[in-house]
Scaffold this motif. Sequence first.
Motif, mmCIF file in Angstrom:
data_model
loop_
_atom_site.group_PDB
_atom_site.id
_atom_site.type_symbol
_atom_site.label_atom_id
_atom_site.label_comp_id
_atom_site.label_asym_id
_atom_site.label_seq_id
_atom_site.Cartn_x
_atom_site.Cartn_y
_atom_site.Cartn_z
ATOM 1 N N GLN A 129 -8.962 -1.254 -5.119
ATOM 2 C CA GLN A 129 -7.555 -1.653 -5.007
ATOM 3 C C GLN A 129 -7.546 -3.168 -4.854
ATOM 4 O O GLN A 129 -8.134 -3.688 -3.906
ATOM 5 C CB GLN A 129 -6.939 -1.014 -3.749
ATOM 6 N N THR A 130 -6.917 -3.868 -5.790
ATOM 7 C CA THR A 130 -6.923 -5.337 -5.726
ATOM 8 C C THR A 130 -5.537 -5.886 -6.039
ATOM 9 O O THR A 130 -4.684 -5.176 -6.563
ATOM 10 C CB THR A 130 -7.910 -5.959 -6.751
ATOM 11 N N TYR A 131 -5.352 -7.153 -5.726
ATOM 12 C CA TYR A 131 -4.090 -7.827 -6.054
ATOM 13 C C TYR A 131 -4.359 -9.318 -6.194
ATOM 14 O O TYR A 131 -5.060 -9.907 -5.370
ATOM 15 C CB TYR A 131 -3.059 -7.577 -4.935
ATOM 16 N N SER A 132 -3.828 -9.926 -7.255
ATOM 17 C CA SER A 132 -3.918 -11.386 -7.418
ATOM 18 C C SER A 132 -2.588 -11.977 -6.977
ATOM 19 O O SER A 132 -1.574 -11.766 -7.647
ATOM 20 C CB SER A 132 -4.136 -11.757 -8.884
ATOM 21 N N ASP A 133 -2.602 -12.680 -5.846
ATOM 22 C CA ASP A 133 -1.369 -13.298 -5.358
ATOM 23 C C ASP A 133 -1.270 -14.701 -5.968
ATOM 24 O O ASP A 133 -1.912 -15.635 -5.505
ATOM 25 C CB ASP A 133 -1.396 -13.347 -3.823
ATOM 26 N N LYS B 76 1.316 -16.719 -6.068
ATOM 27 C CA LYS B 76 2.066 -17.655 -5.232
ATOM 28 C C LYS B 76 1.141 -18.299 -4.193
ATOM 29 O O LYS B 76 1.230 -19.487 -3.913
ATOM 30 C CB LYS B 76 3.212 -16.900 -4.550
ATOM 31 N N LEU B 77 0.251 -17.496 -3.620
ATOM 32 C CA LEU B 77 -0.639 -18.031 -2.573
ATOM 33 C C LEU B 77 -2.030 -18.372 -3.111
ATOM 34 O O LEU B 77 -2.922 -18.715 -2.341
ATOM 35 C CB LEU B 77 -0.754 -17.038 -1.416
ATOM 36 N N SER B 78 -2.214 -18.267 -4.433
ATOM 37 C CA SER B 78 -3.508 -18.581 -5.061
ATOM 38 C C SER B 78 -4.676 -17.889 -4.362
ATOM 39 O O SER B 78 -5.613 -18.546 -3.926
ATOM 40 C CB SER B 78 -3.778 -20.095 -5.053
ATOM 41 N N CYS B 79 -4.578 -16.566 -4.232
ATOM 42 C CA CYS B 79 -5.702 -15.853 -3.618
ATOM 43 C C CYS B 79 -5.871 -14.476 -4.239
ATOM 44 O O CYS B 79 -4.952 -13.936 -4.838
ATOM 45 C CB CYS B 79 -5.518 -15.738 -2.107
ATOM 46 N N GLU B 80 -7.100 -13.949 -4.102
ATOM 47 C CA GLU B 80 -7.424 -12.590 -4.559
ATOM 48 C C GLU B 80 -7.548 -11.707 -3.330
ATOM 49 O O GLU B 80 -8.206 -12.085 -2.354
ATOM 50 C CB GLU B 80 -8.780 -12.577 -5.283
ATOM 51 N N VAL B 81 -6.952 -10.531 -3.387
ATOM 52 C CA VAL B 81 -7.041 -9.582 -2.280
ATOM 53 C C VAL B 81 -7.785 -8.345 -2.783
ATOM 54 O O VAL B 81 -7.417 -7.774 -3.806
ATOM 55 C CB VAL B 81 -5.625 -9.179 -1.797
ATOM 56 N N PHE C 162 -10.389 -7.976 2.116
ATOM 57 C CA PHE C 162 -11.042 -9.276 1.922
ATOM 58 C C PHE C 162 -10.080 -10.159 1.141
ATOM 59 O O PHE C 162 -9.583 -9.747 0.092
ATOM 60 C CB PHE C 162 -12.339 -9.098 1.124
ATOM 61 N N ILE C 163 -9.811 -11.369 1.638
ATOM 62 C CA ILE C 163 -8.843 -12.251 0.975
ATOM 63 C C ILE C 163 -9.531 -13.568 0.643
ATOM 64 O O ILE C 163 -9.981 -14.294 1.532
ATOM 65 C CB ILE C 163 -7.612 -12.500 1.882
ATOM 66 N N LEU C 164 -9.615 -13.843 -0.652
ATOM 67 C CA LEU C 164 -10.335 -15.025 -1.132
ATOM 68 C C LEU C 164 -9.354 -16.042 -1.719
ATOM 69 O O LEU C 164 -8.812 -15.838 -2.800
ATOM 70 C CB LEU C 164 -11.330 -14.603 -2.217
ATOM 71 N N PRO C 165 -9.121 -17.156 -0.992
ATOM 72 C CA PRO C 165 -8.233 -18.177 -1.556
ATOM 73 C C PRO C 165 -8.976 -18.998 -2.617
ATOM 74 O O PRO C 165 -10.199 -19.123 -2.546
ATOM 75 C CB PRO C 165 -7.886 -19.050 -0.352
ATOM 76 N N TRP D 12 1.034 -7.546 0.287
ATOM 77 C CA TRP D 12 -0.298 -7.292 -0.290
ATOM 78 C C TRP D 12 -0.566 -5.792 -0.370
ATOM 79 O O TRP D 12 -1.006 -5.286 -1.387
ATOM 80 C CB TRP D 12 -1.381 -7.939 0.573
ATOM 81 N N GLU D 13 -0.293 -5.094 0.751
ATOM 82 C CA GLU D 13 -0.617 -3.665 0.775
ATOM 83 C C GLU D 13 0.196 -2.876 -0.246
ATOM 84 O O GLU D 13 -0.293 -1.943 -0.854
ATOM 85 C CB GLU D 13 -0.470 -3.109 2.202
ATOM 86 N N LYS D 14 1.443 -3.313 -0.476
ATOM 87 C CA LYS D 14 2.291 -2.628 -1.474
ATOM 88 C C LYS D 14 1.881 -2.976 -2.902
ATOM 89 O O LYS D 14 2.131 -2.211 -3.830
ATOM 90 C CB LYS D 14 3.760 -3.012 -1.267
ATOM 91 N N SER D 15 1.291 -4.170 -3.077
ATOM 92 C CA SER D 15 1.005 -4.648 -4.443
ATOM 93 C C SER D 15 -0.383 -4.273 -4.951
ATOM 94 O O SER D 15 -0.719 -4.547 -6.099
ATOM 95 C CB SER D 15 1.129 -6.181 -4.496
#
Length: 422
Positions: free
Chosen positions: A256-260, A262-267, A280-283, A303-306
């Motif tokens: 389960q992943t998400y590319s944010d 707006k905040l330039s990070c990978e979750v 794990f959140i990688l800016p 993040w959890e919803k996306s």
Amino acid sequence: MMKASLPQCLLVAMLHLTVHSLTQSDHHNNKPKVTYPQEQHPHDGDSLESCRRIVPSNIDFAFRFYRQATTQEPGKNIFFSPVSISTAFALLALGSRANSQTQVLEGLAFNLTNTREAEIHDGFHHLLLLLNRPGSQVQLSMENTLFMDKHLKPLKKFLRDIKKLYKGKVFSSNFQNSTEAKKEINDHIKNKTHGNMNQILKDLDPNTLMVIVNYIYFKAYWENPFNIKGTHKDYFHVNAKTSVEVKMMTRDGFYQTYSDRKLSCEVVQLPYKGDVAALFILPNEGKMKQLEDALTKDTLSKWEKSLERRRIEVYIPKLSISGTYDLKKMFMNLGVTDVFSDRADLSGITGKHDLKVSKAVHKALLKIHENGTEAAAVTSTDFLPHSVPPVVKFNHPFLLLIVDQYTQSILFMGKIVNPTEK
């Protein structure tokens, strides 16, 4: 065949209470008696409902505390258990009165106009029941222990509430012999954390009359272990000038992943067996500050919803880090000052106004490993198409949240700046 050790987290939050000399005269407290709902079975929906009333404040507190930690130790690893610290201080609030109590509960991010004190204690009571729930595949236990000087005469109501609401165990100790008392407390913690925490209590103020210990022990297996054969030496970039050599674990699979954007990070969410998952959140390089400033419960819930299931090749360093915090300093910065001073009103404990908190410490420890023997790890490979997946490589500073999915509680939170730092 060698068995890889498991990821484990443990920690201890401690509060020392000492007697302070009284200048003001004892004023009697006319606080109304608080009544608490009857005990419920831990699997009742009501239990979850009570617990969820306090979780939003606990999450707010986690991020508040994180900001304090980054301010005090910029550029350093951070690791702590917000749920453990909140529980230890909520227990302290149970014995506090008047302004002392208001400050503690507001410091824990509770809005006292919306939430009654009884609801808060009831929420922690159910949270403890649910976190220590039997039958979960995760080894998770959290406990409160009070060591009281044998000359201290606690109120029966306080002892009753501690046991009922916080599953608290109370031991009578001889604090006049501080070496013996210190050994007793250290041995208890060492035993409860399966030998992982030794000598947490370095010194004991000779005036100490009570020590509150909250510890949490967490041990779980990844749902998808990393294959030990895939672990290799690689570099982790601490900052623009410094790189360190680490053992990098790797796995190609569905997460389960998400590319944010707006905040330039990978979750990336890595589930443990059971109801717990690590986030794990990688800016992107240079975006850590922006990410930290945006840490709120709304961001977390977004993040959890996306999160969406996709195939990635993930790289995560093996690590073993710890964090030790002076909670007195941190809480005073959050506006909790009275309980640490001669203005302290902890009369809910003994009925007298002569106790204050002299010291409060917290220690947490994290180990992340492949966890699985070589033979067993091979059987849990995902069935993958023949294509090259995107790579998410945690090779520069990142954040980590370990969340109990059932109660939505943040068990542990950290920032990994240097995985090799002891």
